[in-house]
Write a protein that holds these residues in place. Structure first.
Motif, mmCIF file in Angstrom:
data_model
loop_
_atom_site.group_PDB
_atom_site.id
_atom_site.type_symbol
_atom_site.label_atom_id
_atom_site.label_comp_id
_atom_site.label_asym_id
_atom_site.label_seq_id
_atom_site.Cartn_x
_atom_site.Cartn_y
_atom_site.Cartn_z
ATOM 1 N N PRO A 138 0.822 -1.204 0.000
ATOM 2 C CA PRO A 138 0.000 0.000 0.000
ATOM 3 C C PRO A 138 0.862 1.263 0.000
ATOM 4 C CG PRO A 138 -0.748 -1.565 1.673
ATOM 5 C CD PRO A 138 0.535 -2.083 1.154
ATOM 6 N N GLU A 139 0.450 2.260 -0.769
ATOM 7 C CA GLU A 139 1.175 3.518 -0.816
ATOM 8 C C GLU A 139 1.050 4.193 0.542
ATOM 9 O OE1 GLU A 139 0.663 7.073 -1.270
ATOM 10 O OE2 GLU A 139 2.728 7.346 -1.931
ATOM 11 N N TYR A 140 2.145 4.739 1.054
ATOM 12 C CA TYR A 140 2.182 5.104 2.468
ATOM 13 C C TYR A 140 1.356 6.339 2.820
ATOM 14 C CZ TYR A 140 4.920 9.307 1.787
ATOM 15 O OH TYR A 140 5.305 10.575 1.417
ATOM 16 N N GLY A 164 -1.671 7.465 2.392
ATOM 17 C CA GLY A 164 -3.093 7.505 2.736
ATOM 18 C C GLY A 164 -4.003 7.988 1.614
ATOM 19 N N GLY A 182 -4.618 6.087 -0.946
ATOM 20 C CA GLY A 182 -5.108 4.867 -1.582
ATOM 21 C C GLY A 182 -4.173 4.376 -2.664
ATOM 22 N N GLY A 183 -4.442 3.171 -3.113
ATOM 23 C CA GLY A 183 -3.644 2.615 -4.204
ATOM 24 C C GLY A 183 -2.359 1.970 -3.713
ATOM 25 N N LEU A 184 -1.718 1.289 -4.634
ATOM 26 C CA LEU A 184 -0.479 0.593 -4.323
ATOM 27 C C LEU A 184 0.717 1.416 -4.800
ATOM 28 C CD1 LEU A 184 -1.505 -3.001 -5.461
ATOM 29 C CD2 LEU A 184 -1.472 -2.098 -3.139
#
Lengths: 301, 237
Positions: free
Chosen positions: B76-78, B80, B82-84
């Motif tokens: 997960p992208e850090y 916040g 959303g998304g990877l």
């Protein structure tokens, strides 16, 4: 008279017409999409080029995650409806995308996705503004919606991103966004980061004269203050308490500066989905203090 | 032989936050690190949304050096939003390093992958050691063992020989097509063609050959606007 050859000559003439990029000054064929040097949309230069008065660049700077895209999108949305005497219209499809992406995301209770670092993927904002007290004075508010990482790279090595360099150099006003939550959690890091950005701005504007320093107005905007009441209630004191280096730097320079607080949601929470992705959820949109920094900058120009 | 490596992704480190070069081995100079940082693919750079998507890229760097990169979705992208995160693993090399792999960079990349490199691990940031890989390819793949490329490889190669920048859209399996293209090129040609098998087009990354699974008017228009000839994969069968 050979009309076919005349037509071909006219096509050749128009296809060789060059447009000067408003951002970096490079010349390009009129039909190009983006400037090959700075990646500014050529539509911006085509629509603004013929005017007598140069545009008012106002740059929005900030670290990755400070809220630049959300701030710009909500600002444009508020301006399109008119607020606090200011009314503005986004000019060009590339401009409307910023407003559209942000408001569409907020309607779904999300925040817009991360801005890519690649300059040719940035949206640009061109908004024509007027204040009801001076309706004939129209401002062309132009800024790219930039990625924080790109700003950091440009500051580290000037010229890496010509769009950032040129827009910042030409800007009469800078909106420097700082995440108020991060300021509370890591105030020294954020103070030094903000100081670096301010140093970069003033270095670009400093030709050694006192006049050059006075020409740029700096609005330091603490964002996400729905989560930081201290910043929301008194941003100037919050700055003194948490980012004293930035405060001192601004005082040492002769340009105008002021601290502001802004938020776009009333409340929010962190959601974690089945893949472990963390997403900030906006419960409701409640803009506060969004227009004031821009209004202050415009009044000073 | 030893190759230098680096990782480009979105993370919060002491040095920076967001997409940046989060790790590198000692042989990656500051100058090269800056260049890779400008090159690195950021949010939305993988056009395919499938979490198992993997994309290879090959390009020249500085002073005659080369780089091969593998881009995948990470955790997960850090931040916040959303998304990877998109994670790119990069190996830097010299032309001579490819001689034991018949100048087939995908063969070298496969070897590195088999040895545990170019992969998402639990530690993406921090200092890295150089990569140790065999000087000669331990496994030799015969072209006949590869799946059908689904396109006229010879036609693609003939266009590349004219130094034309090319985008082939609608490719079922870009990596397999690239393997076929490399197998059918002469050794001299193989290391001359920069390519990507799926990174979003950008002025920060100029490849001679761009292979994409997707095909749409927007993509085609973009390529044409920057002087890249586009071909539909279906038209190449």
């Amino acid at each position: 008279m050979n009309t076919t050859s005349q037509f071909l000559e006219s096509v050749k003439y128009f296809s060789q017409q060059l447009v000067t990029c408003l951002c970096c000054g490079n010349q390009h064929p009129a039909e190009g999409d983006r400037c090959t040097n700075c990646q500014a949309p050529m539509e911006l230069s085509r629509t603004m080029g013929p005017k007598d008065s140069p545009p008012e660049f106002i740059t929005v700077l900030g670290a990755s995650g400070a809220g630049k895209s959300v701030y710009l999108g909500v600002l444009l949305d508020l301006l399109s409806n008119g607020v606090k005497g200011l009314k503005g219209f986004a000019n060009g499809a590339f401009s409307i995308a910023v407003q559209q992406n942000t408001m569409a995301a907020l309607e779904q209770r999300h925040f817009p996705q991360k801005t890519p670092s690649e300059a040719d993927l940035w949206n640009w904002v061109h908004c024509q503004l007027a204040h009801e007290s001076r309706p004939k004075r129209v401002y062309d508010f132009v800024t790219p919606d930039m990625a924080g990482e790109a700003i950091a790279q440009e500051i580290h090595q000037s010229g890496t991103y010509p769009a950032i360099y040129n827009v910042t150099q030409q800007s009469k006003g800078i909106l420097l966004l700082c995440d108020s939550q991060r300021v509370c959690q890591a105030s020294v890091d954020e103070d030094l980061l903000g100081l670096t950005m301010l140093s970069y701005v003033f270095a670009l504007h400093d030709d050694g004269s006192k006049k050059s320093q006075r020409e740029v107005s700096i609005a330091v905007v603490f964002t996400k203050t729905d989560l930081c009441p201290e910043a929301r209630d008194d941003p100037a004191q919050f700055a003194v308490n948490n980012v004293p280096r930035m405060v001192q730097f601004c005082k040492n320079h002769r340009g105008r500066h002021k601290f502001f607080a802004t938020s776009v949601v009333g409340s929010s929470a962190l959601m974690i989905d089945e893949m472990g992705c963390e997403t900030q959820i906006a419960f409701h949109v409640e803009p506060r203090g969004v227009v004031e920094p821009l209004d202050w900058i415009i009044r000073g120009t | 032989m030893q190759l230098e490596q680096a990782v480009f992704t979105s993370a919060q480190t002491k040095r920076s936050r967001g997409y940046h070069l989060v790790a590198r081995s000692p042989g990656i100079s500051d100058r090269l690190a800056e260049m890779l940082g400008r090159w690195g693919p950021t949010h939305g750079s993988l056009l395919e949304k499938d979490v198992h998507t993997c994309c290879y890229s090959f390009f020249p760097t500085l002073d005659g050096s080369l780089a091969v990169a593998r881009t995948v979705y990470g955790g997960p992208e850090y931040s916040g939003r959303g998304g990877l995160q998109i994670v790119t693993f990069i190996l830097t090399l010299q032309l001579d390093d490819l001689s034991g792999y018949r100048f087939d960079v995908l063969s070298l990349a496969r070897t590195a992958l088999g040895l545990g490199y170019l992969r998402v691990t639990d530690k993406l940031t921090g200092a890295l050691s150089p990569v140790e890989i065999p000087r000669d390819a331990p496994l030799a793949f015969e072209q006949r063992q590869l799946p059908d490329p689904g396109a006229d490889v010879e036609r693609v190669i003939s266009l590349l020989e004219r130094r034309q920048r090319l985008a082939v859209l609608g490719v079922d399996d870009p990596t397999t097509l690239m393997q076929h293209i490399l197998a059918n090129m002469s050794r001299d040609q193989r290391a001359q063609v920069s390519f990507t098998t799926g990174l979003r087009p950008s002025s920060h990354r100029t490849f001679q050959l761009n292979l994409y699974p997707s095909s749409n008017d927007t993509l085609a228009r973009h390529f044409r606007s920057v002087g890249i000839e586009t071909l539909e994969c279906g038209a190449l069968t």
